[in-house]
Design a protein around this motif. Structure first.
Motif, mmCIF file in Angstrom:
data_model
loop_
_atom_site.group_PDB
_atom_site.id
_atom_site.type_symbol
_atom_site.label_atom_id
_atom_site.label_comp_id
_atom_site.label_asym_id
_atom_site.label_seq_id
_atom_site.Cartn_x
_atom_site.Cartn_y
_atom_site.Cartn_z
ATOM 1 N N ILE A 48 43.710 20.186 -22.754
ATOM 2 C CA ILE A 48 44.448 19.766 -23.956
ATOM 3 C C ILE A 48 44.292 20.820 -25.054
ATOM 4 O O ILE A 48 45.260 21.209 -25.713
ATOM 5 C CB ILE A 48 43.956 18.375 -24.432
ATOM 6 N N LEU A 49 43.059 21.330 -25.211
ATOM 7 C CA LEU A 49 42.790 22.337 -26.246
ATOM 8 C C LEU A 49 43.584 23.629 -25.982
ATOM 9 O O LEU A 49 44.289 24.130 -26.865
ATOM 10 C CB LEU A 49 41.288 22.663 -26.281
ATOM 11 N N VAL A 50 43.506 24.123 -24.727
ATOM 12 C CA VAL A 50 44.156 25.411 -24.437
ATOM 13 C C VAL A 50 45.680 25.279 -24.515
ATOM 14 O O VAL A 50 46.360 26.154 -25.058
ATOM 15 C CB VAL A 50 43.721 25.973 -23.062
ATOM 16 N N LEU A 51 46.223 24.166 -23.985
ATOM 17 C CA LEU A 51 47.687 24.011 -24.052
ATOM 18 C C LEU A 51 48.144 23.870 -25.509
ATOM 19 O O LEU A 51 49.224 24.341 -25.872
ATOM 20 C CB LEU A 51 48.148 22.811 -23.216
ATOM 21 N N GLY A 52 47.313 23.238 -26.345
ATOM 22 C CA GLY A 52 47.620 23.149 -27.783
ATOM 23 C C GLY A 52 47.702 24.551 -28.379
ATOM 24 O O GLY A 52 48.589 24.853 -29.182
#
Ligand code: HEC
Length: 153
Positions: A48-52
């Motif tokens: 979730i963090l990296v795709l954000g």
């Protein structure tokens, strides 16, 4: 066991640990994906963090294109900074160990290049120069996307 032997053992354990962490830092946590890309294994929250962050990169690209259309070099610089190196502070060391070295290098390269676009835009160089830099940047996005994907386990 005497004190000397205990300290030698402790040092060996440290060296072993540093070697293991070093190898992880280079190889990351990866598998071969079904479509030929390298799969990077992440937890749900890491993904979730990296795709954000990825969506923030796309937002930077859009902001730059918008600035080009408006002939607004300040808006271009501001948008580019949004994808620049200041974005990298959120990334934890655990996540860094899972990403292969080549992935990290390409990722840092993209952030640094956004900083460079921002710096260039401040000089109001004309739209051709910015379009050319954006083209170079997009080639890096495409190249990394062709090689990697994320997987949660
Ligand atoms: C270091 C490698 C790397 C670089 C560089 C990179 N990406 Fe990504 N990006 C990925 C991976 C891996 C995914 C996930 C793809 C998958 O799992 O199929 C992704 C996904 C995305 C997504 C989808 C986000 C979502 O919510 O699903 C967007 C948008 C994106 N990237 C934009 C960009 C843009 C724009 C750039 C360049 C400015 C860029 N990326 C550079 C590796 C990279």
């Amino acid at each position: 066991m005497n004190v000397n032997k205990i300290s030698i053992l402790a040092i060996l354990l440290w060296v072993g640990l540093i070697l293991v962490l070093g190898i992880k830092f280079i190889k990351g946590s990866v598998d071969k994906g079904e479509d030929g890309r390298v799969e990077i294994n992440l937890t749900k929250s890491e993904k979730i963090l990296v795709l954000g962050e990825m969506r923030q990169l796309l937002k930077a690209v859009q902001g730059i294109v918008n600035g080009i259309e408006q002939n607004d070099h300040k808006a271009i610089a501001e948008a580019a900074l949004g994808g620049g190196t200041k974005m990298m502070i959120d990334d934890s060391s655990g996540l860094m160990l899972k990403l292969p070295l080549n992935f990290k290098t390409q990722g840092v390269g993209v952030h640094k290049y956004f900083d460079k676009i921002a710096e260039e835009a401040q000089k109001n160089p004309g739209r051709d120069k910015i379009i050319s830099m954006l083209n170079t940047q997009l080639q890096s996005c495409v190249s990394c996307h062709a090689g990697y994907q994320f997987k949660t386990n």
